[in-house]
Design a protein around this motif. Structure first.
Motif, mmCIF file in Angstrom:
data_model
loop_
_atom_site.group_PDB
_atom_site.id
_atom_site.type_symbol
_atom_site.label_atom_id
_atom_site.label_comp_id
_atom_site.label_asym_id
_atom_site.label_seq_id
_atom_site.Cartn_x
_atom_site.Cartn_y
_atom_site.Cartn_z
ATOM 1 N N THR A 77 4.631 -13.359 6.117
ATOM 2 C CA THR A 77 4.341 -12.347 7.139
ATOM 3 C C THR A 77 5.435 -11.298 7.183
ATOM 4 O OG1 THR A 77 3.037 -13.833 8.539
ATOM 5 C CG2 THR A 77 4.084 -11.954 9.620
ATOM 6 N N ILE A 78 6.675 -11.731 7.153
ATOM 7 C CA ILE A 78 7.791 -10.780 7.246
ATOM 8 C C ILE A 78 7.831 -9.866 6.026
ATOM 9 C CG2 ILE A 78 10.300 -10.561 7.358
ATOM 10 C CD1 ILE A 78 10.319 -13.077 9.098
ATOM 11 N N PHE A 79 7.540 -10.391 4.841
ATOM 12 C CA PHE A 79 7.492 -9.555 3.645
ATOM 13 C C PHE A 79 6.399 -8.496 3.782
ATOM 14 C CE2 PHE A 79 9.823 -11.254 -0.236
ATOM 15 C CZ PHE A 79 10.828 -11.838 0.512
ATOM 16 N N HIS A 80 5.259 -8.893 4.331
ATOM 17 C CA HIS A 80 4.157 -7.951 4.560
ATOM 18 C C HIS A 80 4.618 -6.824 5.482
ATOM 19 C CE1 HIS A 80 -0.319 -7.197 5.025
ATOM 20 N NE2 HIS A 80 0.170 -6.484 6.035
ATOM 21 N N GLU A 81 5.280 -7.190 6.581
ATOM 22 C CA GLU A 81 5.706 -6.191 7.559
ATOM 23 C C GLU A 81 6.875 -5.354 7.045
ATOM 24 O OE1 GLU A 81 3.662 -5.670 9.821
ATOM 25 O OE2 GLU A 81 2.551 -7.550 9.554
ATOM 26 N N PHE A 82 7.771 -5.960 6.280
ATOM 27 C CA PHE A 82 8.849 -5.188 5.665
ATOM 28 C C PHE A 82 8.288 -4.097 4.748
ATOM 29 C CE2 PHE A 82 12.597 -8.432 5.848
ATOM 30 C CZ PHE A 82 12.920 -7.987 7.108
ATOM 31 N N THR A 83 7.183 -4.400 4.079
ATOM 32 C CA THR A 83 6.560 -3.400 3.201
ATOM 33 C C THR A 83 6.088 -2.204 4.013
ATOM 34 O OG1 THR A 83 5.812 -5.211 1.772
ATOM 35 C CG2 THR A 83 4.873 -3.030 1.361
ATOM 36 N N HIS A 84 5.524 -2.451 5.193
ATOM 37 C CA HIS A 84 5.116 -1.347 6.071
ATOM 38 C C HIS A 84 6.325 -0.489 6.459
ATOM 39 C CE1 HIS A 84 1.109 -2.751 6.206
ATOM 40 N NE2 HIS A 84 1.258 -3.694 7.119
ATOM 41 N N ILE A 85 7.426 -1.156 6.798
ATOM 42 C CA ILE A 85 8.631 -0.420 7.185
ATOM 43 C C ILE A 85 9.113 0.442 6.030
ATOM 44 C CG2 ILE A 85 11.082 -0.685 7.771
ATOM 45 C CD1 ILE A 85 10.300 -3.170 9.413
ATOM 46 N N LEU A 86 9.150 -0.132 4.846
ATOM 47 C CA LEU A 86 9.606 0.600 3.668
ATOM 48 C C LEU A 86 8.686 1.781 3.354
ATOM 49 C CD1 LEU A 86 11.599 0.723 1.254
ATOM 50 C CD2 LEU A 86 9.993 -0.760 0.017
ATOM 51 N N ASP A 87 7.378 1.555 3.425
ATOM 52 C CA ASP A 87 6.414 2.614 3.108
ATOM 53 C C ASP A 87 6.452 3.741 4.133
ATOM 54 O OD1 ASP A 87 5.582 1.275 0.851
ATOM 55 O OD2 ASP A 87 3.801 0.404 1.778
ATOM 56 N N ASP A 88 6.570 3.389 5.407
ATOM 57 C CA ASP A 88 6.642 4.430 6.435
ATOM 58 C C ASP A 88 7.895 5.284 6.267
ATOM 59 O OD1 ASP A 88 4.249 3.886 7.723
ATOM 60 O OD2 ASP A 88 5.132 2.439 9.095
ATOM 61 N N GLU A 89 8.991 4.639 5.929
ATOM 62 C CA GLU A 89 10.232 5.371 5.708
ATOM 63 C C GLU A 89 10.120 6.288 4.489
ATOM 64 O OE1 GLU A 89 14.403 6.167 6.602
ATOM 65 O OE2 GLU A 89 12.807 5.173 7.742
ATOM 66 N N THR A 90 9.453 5.774 3.440
ATOM 67 C CA THR A 90 9.371 6.496 2.172
ATOM 68 C C THR A 90 8.331 7.603 2.179
ATOM 69 O OG1 THR A 90 10.044 4.479 0.997
ATOM 70 C CG2 THR A 90 9.029 6.241 -0.319
ATOM 71 N N TYR A 91 7.145 7.310 2.708
ATOM 72 C CA TYR A 91 6.015 8.226 2.543
ATOM 73 C C TYR A 91 5.609 8.988 3.804
ATOM 74 C CZ TYR A 91 5.628 5.526 -1.734
ATOM 75 O OH TYR A 91 5.909 4.914 -2.933
ATOM 76 N N HIS A 103 -1.854 4.786 6.038
ATOM 77 C CA HIS A 103 -2.289 3.471 6.526
ATOM 78 C C HIS A 103 -3.003 2.650 5.464
ATOM 79 C CE1 HIS A 103 -5.052 0.753 8.945
ATOM 80 N NE2 HIS A 103 -3.839 0.319 9.198
ATOM 81 N N GLY A 104 -3.921 3.272 4.731
ATOM 82 C CA GLY A 104 -4.650 2.538 3.700
ATOM 83 C C GLY A 104 -3.720 2.026 2.615
ATOM 84 N N TYR A 105 -2.858 2.907 2.115
ATOM 85 C CA TYR A 105 -1.949 2.506 1.038
ATOM 86 C C TYR A 105 -1.009 1.398 1.485
ATOM 87 C CZ TYR A 105 1.974 2.188 -2.063
ATOM 88 O OH TYR A 105 2.949 1.678 -2.881
ATOM 89 N N THR A 106 -0.408 1.535 2.667
ATOM 90 C CA THR A 106 0.598 0.553 3.057
ATOM 91 C C THR A 106 -0.018 -0.821 3.291
ATOM 92 O OG1 THR A 106 2.559 0.179 4.418
ATOM 93 C CG2 THR A 106 0.594 0.989 5.563
ATOM 94 N N GLU A 107 -1.280 -0.885 3.739
ATOM 95 C CA GLU A 107 -1.948 -2.182 3.870
ATOM 96 C C GLU A 107 -2.255 -2.781 2.494
ATOM 97 O OE1 GLU A 107 -2.095 -3.991 6.326
ATOM 98 O OE2 GLU A 107 -1.922 -2.693 8.082
ATOM 99 N N TYR A 108 -2.628 -1.937 1.562
ATOM 100 C CA TYR A 108 -2.847 -2.354 0.178
ATOM 101 C C TYR A 108 -1.546 -2.880 -0.416
ATOM 102 C CZ TYR A 108 -3.618 -1.560 -4.900
ATOM 103 O OH TYR A 108 -3.706 -1.681 -6.267
#
Length: 250
Positions: A77-91, A103-108
């Motif tokens: 779960t934490i890895f999933h949510e960390f990916t959202h944090i990273l993607d929001d910061e990046t994109y 939203h679509g990409y970061t969930e993918y």
């Protein structure tokens, strides 16, 4: 440092090692309890979530207060949510238009990274191979990889099948997220499975998405996306989602 914070920081180190990162965005940690009422109403409740305030650029990771007791399973779960944090910061980077589009990409992407964690992958540079009949330990229990990949598609089918779907904006957004989670897990199978057969029934998710949209996603979401592909997907998602909001009046 308390046990939960120590556990999350351990996850952060492992996450950075997996992706070969040298830094990670700053975030605050908040806590939640698992709600049976939310689970009954929505059909699910998560162990964690990430929130990005695009006005201030602040990231917040909210997790179940006892998530550290789940060991490796909780880290998924934490890895999933960390990916959202990273993607929001990046994109996204404080851009409200990009916040919707991403939203679509970061969930993918989060589903891809979460799947790699489930498989025990330590680095994206290592060789990865598995069978769909292999069993894995997940936050939803011990199951075959086939069942794990099918799970978000079945949840999306269930949500879409509810009377008066979608009842509100959040339900529509969450359902789209689950659909993109499915495509993320599917992409890992297409890249690394020895025996994956791409024959899932997507007729239910085609009701809100349309057959043409679903066909595009099946063709486009098959691996690691380049920045250009992420931008194309962002425009597609934004146009698609706003059209659904107008169609369903939520």
């Amino acid at each position: 440092m308390d046990k939960v914070t120590s556990y999350i920081k351990e996850c952060e180190t492992e996450f950075m090692q997996l992706l070969g990162l040298t830094s990670f965005p700053i975030y605050e940690i908040a806590y939640k309890d698992i709600s049976l009422s939310v689970s009954d109403e929505q059909g699910y409740d998560s162990l964690g979530s990430a929130h990005y305030d695009y006005k201030t650029g602040k990231h917040t990771l909210t997790v179940w207060s006892n998530i550290h007791t789940l060991g490796e399973v909780g880290k998924q779960t934490i890895f999933h949510e960390f990916t959202h944090i990273l993607d929001d910061e990046t994109y996204v980077n404080k851009d409200p238009e990009k916040y919707i589009a991403n939203h679509g990409y970061t969930e993918y992407h989060a589903a891809q990274i979460g799947f790699l964690k489930v498989l025990g992958v330590k680095s994206i540079k290592q060789n990865i191979s598995f069978s769909m009949s292999d069993f894995i330990d997940t936050e939803s229990g011990y199951m075959s990889i086939q069942d794990y990949v099918d799970a978000p598609l079945l949840l999306a089918n269930e949500l879409i099948g509810h009377a008066n779907f979608p009842t509100e904006f959040k339900v529509l957004k969450d359902t789209m997220g689950v659909i993109f989670n499915y495509f993320g897990r599917r992409s890992i199978c297409k890249m690394y499975s020895k025996d994956y057969q791409d024959n899932a029934d997507t007729s239910t998710i085609e009701k809100p998405l349309t057959h043409a949209m679903c066909s595009f996603l099946k063709t486009y979401l098959i691996g690691v996306l380049t920045n250009q592909q992420i931008a194309v997907l962002g425009k597609f998602y934004k146009d698609m989602f706003l059209a659904l909001v107008n169609r369903y009046h939520v």
